[in-house]
Write an enzyme that holds these catalytic residues in place. Structure first.
Site, mmCIF file in Angstrom:
data_model
loop_
_atom_site.group_PDB
_atom_site.id
_atom_site.type_symbol
_atom_site.label_atom_id
_atom_site.label_comp_id
_atom_site.label_asym_id
_atom_site.label_seq_id
_atom_site.Cartn_x
_atom_site.Cartn_y
_atom_site.Cartn_z
ATOM 1 N N LYS A 111 -0.700 -7.524 13.592
ATOM 2 C CA LYS A 111 0.291 -7.115 14.595
ATOM 3 C C LYS A 111 0.710 -8.276 15.501
ATOM 4 C CE LYS A 111 1.360 -2.881 13.732
ATOM 5 N NZ LYS A 111 0.437 -1.751 13.807
ATOM 6 N N LYS A 194 3.056 1.276 -1.922
ATOM 7 C CA LYS A 194 3.071 2.707 -1.606
ATOM 8 C C LYS A 194 4.413 3.132 -1.051
ATOM 9 C CE LYS A 194 -0.247 3.293 1.468
ATOM 10 N NZ LYS A 194 -1.231 3.942 2.342
ATOM 11 N N LYS A 197 5.688 2.040 2.581
ATOM 12 C CA LYS A 197 5.078 0.768 2.966
ATOM 13 C C LYS A 197 6.166 -0.241 3.386
ATOM 14 C CE LYS A 197 1.031 -1.325 3.198
ATOM 15 N NZ LYS A 197 -0.067 -0.763 3.979
#
Ligand code: TRP
Length: 330
Positions: A111, A194, A197
């Protein structure tokens, strides 16, 4: 019977991956366990300090959970920020969460690369807030994906540390709920990873997508120029579409197209049309329920109030006990 907690950040609508990977399993889980499902709106502030449309995002998750069959009379379905005890536990647990271990957290490291100009303390202590969500209900099971395993491990650390510091066997250690083989993983439509994603608009099929949107997305999904030798292994993008077909279509349909692929006779246009039709059929009831529930503001208010009260009742008990253990007046 276990106590189960699961949170979801309200960052958008639910897609087929959320449905097969989580929500459809929650519907079964709630019959057997004491389940708390909540919308993690506090957590959203770690990445979106000024939320574009908090109320609407919260509402859409709530509506879609209900449409999928989460029963607010059976489970406790609530919004995180409606239960301020979570924030109090977060404050208390923060006192025993160390900078070093928080900085080593993989999601934190990712992050801070992504949002260099907003490395806020909430981002650092995200795992503490998540631990509070879980420990406030003294949950033992948490259905989480692979990306949340480390957070859950930290929840165990914080629970254990609390018990050790105050010399009580108070918090149970929460473990991952494993759906085993029943878990269906839905890949995205853009060829890798996925569903959900990547942020590409055509990567995910949302439960609320219209039939037209579904057809368009499937028709645009990545394919190749077709198999060249009999029984060849399917490349990832093709396998992905077959995986979605496996989840939504009949086994006859799946076998039919599988055989065509093996014989090099498959026509992707027909294959995709069938897949789109089957997704549309599969989601039709959900789509109807979503639009019906979405219009019923009174019902939604009632559900949120009921969820907040149920969650608060349990959370307040934990906070009372925690305050007493630490040595605060109640
Ligand atoms: N961190 C989780 C996610 O991003 C969401 C979450 C917040 C959560 N609190 C939780 C999940 C508690 C399980 C239990 O997916």
């Amino acid at each position: 019977m276990e106590t189960v907690v699961s949170g979801i950040r309200p960052t958008g609508k639910l897609h087929l991956g959320n449905y097969f990977g989580a929500v459809s399993n929650f519907v079964r889980l709630q019959q057997e366990h004491n389940c708390y499902f909540f919308i993690a709106d506090y957590h959203c502030l770690t990445t979106h300090p000024v939320h574009v449309d908090m109320q609407n995002n919260v509402k859409s998750i709530l509506v879609e959970y209900l449409a999928c069959g989460i029963d607010p009379d059976v489970s406790t379905l609530y919004v995180q920020s409606d239960v301020p005890e979570v924030a109090e536990l977060y404050l208390l647990l923060n006192m025993n969460a160390y900078k070093g271990e928080l900085e080593r957290c993989t999601t934190f490291k990712e992050k801070i690369k992504k949002q260099k100009d907003n490395i806020n303390a909430g981002l650092l202590t995200y795992p503490v807030l998540m631990a509070s969500d879980i420990l406030i209900h003294k949950a033992t099971k948490v259905p989480v994906g692979h990306d949340q395993k480390q957070h859950l491990e930290m929840s165990r650390t914080f629970a254990r540390r609390f018990n050790r510091l105050y010399n009580r066997d108070y918090f149970p250690e929460p473990h991952a709920f494993n759906f085993g083989n029943s878990l269906i993983r839905i890949p995205g439509l853009d060829g890798g990873g996925k569903m959900g994603k990547s942020e590409g608009a055509n990567n995910a099929i949302y439960l609320s997508d219209t039939p037209e949107e579904i057809s368009k997305k499937i028709m645009r999904a990545v394919t190749d120029s077709g198999p060249i030798e009999p029984n060849q292994k399917k490349p990832e993008a093709i396998q992905n579409l077959f995986s979605i077909m496996k989840a939504v279509s009949s086994s006859e349909t799946l076998t039919y197209f599988d055989d065509l692929y093996s014989n090099c006779k498959i026509r992707y246009g027909d294959f995709k049309k069938q897949l789109a039709d089957d997704i549309i059929l599969f989601t039709s009831q959900l789509r109807e329920k979503i639009s019906e529930i979405s219009d019923d503001e009174d019902y939604l208010k009632k559900v949120m109030k009921q969820g907040a009260e149920k969650a608060h009742q349990n959370a307040a008990k934990t906070i009372r006990e925690v305050r007493e253990i630490i040595g605060f007046r109640n």
